[in-house]
Design an enzyme around this catalytic site. Sequence first.
Site, PDB file in Angstrom:
ATOM      1  CB  CYS A 110       9.137 -30.998   8.820  1.00 32.92           C
ATOM      2  SG  CYS A 110       8.406 -30.435   7.272  1.00 32.92           S
TER       3      CYS A 110
ATOM      4  CB  CYS B 247       9.608 -34.466   8.292  1.00 38.39           C
ATOM      5  SG  CYS B 247       8.195 -34.437   7.017  1.00 38.39           S
TER       6      CYS B 247
ATOM      7  NE  ARG C 155       0.968 -24.988   3.810  1.00 43.92           N
ATOM      8  CZ  ARG C 155       1.993 -24.606   2.891  1.00 43.92           C
ATOM      9  NH1 ARG C 155       2.388 -23.451   3.004  1.00 43.92           N
ATOM     10  NH2 ARG C 155       2.097 -25.266   1.841  1.00 43.92           N
TER      11      ARG C 155
ATOM     12  CB  CYS D  38       4.841 -30.698   7.788  1.00 45.56           C
ATOM     13  SG  CYS D  38       5.069 -32.213   6.786  1.00 45.56           S
TER      14      CYS D  38
ATOM     15  CB  CYS E 146       6.418 -34.754  10.421  1.00 48.48           C
ATOM     16  SG  CYS E 146       6.599 -33.058  10.257  1.00 48.48           S
TER      17      CYS E 146
END
Length: 360
Positions: free
Chosen positions: A39, A43, A68, A70, A73
């Site tokens: 993030c 976030c 991966r 987010c 955000c």
Amino acid sequence: MQDTHIIDRVSEEHLWNQVFTRQTGADFFYAVSTMGVYCRPGCPSPRPLRKNTRFFRSPTEAEAAGFRACKRCDPKGERARIAQDVVRDASAFIEASDEVPSLDVLAKRSGYSRFHFLRMFRNHTGLTPRAYADAIRARRLHASLANGNRVIDAVADAGFGSESRVYENTATLLGMTPGAARRGGQGERIRTAFADCPFGRLLVGATAKGVCFIGFAEPDEALMADLRRRFPQAAISTDDAALAGTVGAVLDFLREPRQALDLPLDLRGTAFQQRVWRTLCTIPPGETRSYAQLAAMAGNPKAVRAVARSCATNPVSLAVPCHRVVGSDGGLTGYRWGVPRKQALLEHERALSAGPKPQV
């Protein structure tokens, strides 16, 4: 040689503090090992535990470590770019349409649901599609009236169904009656005076009500052409003696800026533009606000683009200090009188606020 990245310069505890306080604009990313996502520090997701947090320089580093992006955000900005493209396409479609497209038509064109499309459009423009379309028609109406077209013809050309709609909402649409917009200053006298200032030439224009134009840093002919474009039908005359005090106040402001120029103003714009211009005058010298902050101060946090347009159409630079508005990252965005002058004005104000009093 590139600057050392923030992660190389500070401790992880300092980075964690920025995550904990949700600092926006920080130059790093964090990942949560228990969630498998990374993030931005700002976030809005629930804060992770410190022991589950890792820090990365870039999305590429985070993804290489198996995390991966987010979905809240949008750390890579992919969803934001898609939304911008969708809104840009919808805005162009609205502008090119003779009739105001329905929300169903716009949503179908975008490939999103009505609710999702409406939220995207509002988030990026601060307006509903209907309000955006009305703003376009108001701009067309104002231009047609300024060209001297009859009110009934201008209303039809702009796409309004009837004159009554225009007269019911003149404050919002034009900031004046259609007749006054059509006259373009006809029957009014604007007194003008030129002077030399630290940025070159300065032009001040004033009606009987107050200052209606302040421009600088361009040749006399260009400044006068700008004034005539705004008041095409007005009688414009030189009156250095009558405006000596006004010009002196502007020059004093350039030497030692204050929160706002204490001059009577004749500002003509929509109710929203007037509100933005009044809000600009509350920003202290030596300080800046982002367009988003200014929109919130003006009572409409979503209307960031509309605020930017209001700043761009400010007719009395310096008196309404639009140079104190910057981008969300603090960068100096476009300025009617040139970004270098905007930078010089801000640096001068900050220097005076700090103590020393160098000349511009």
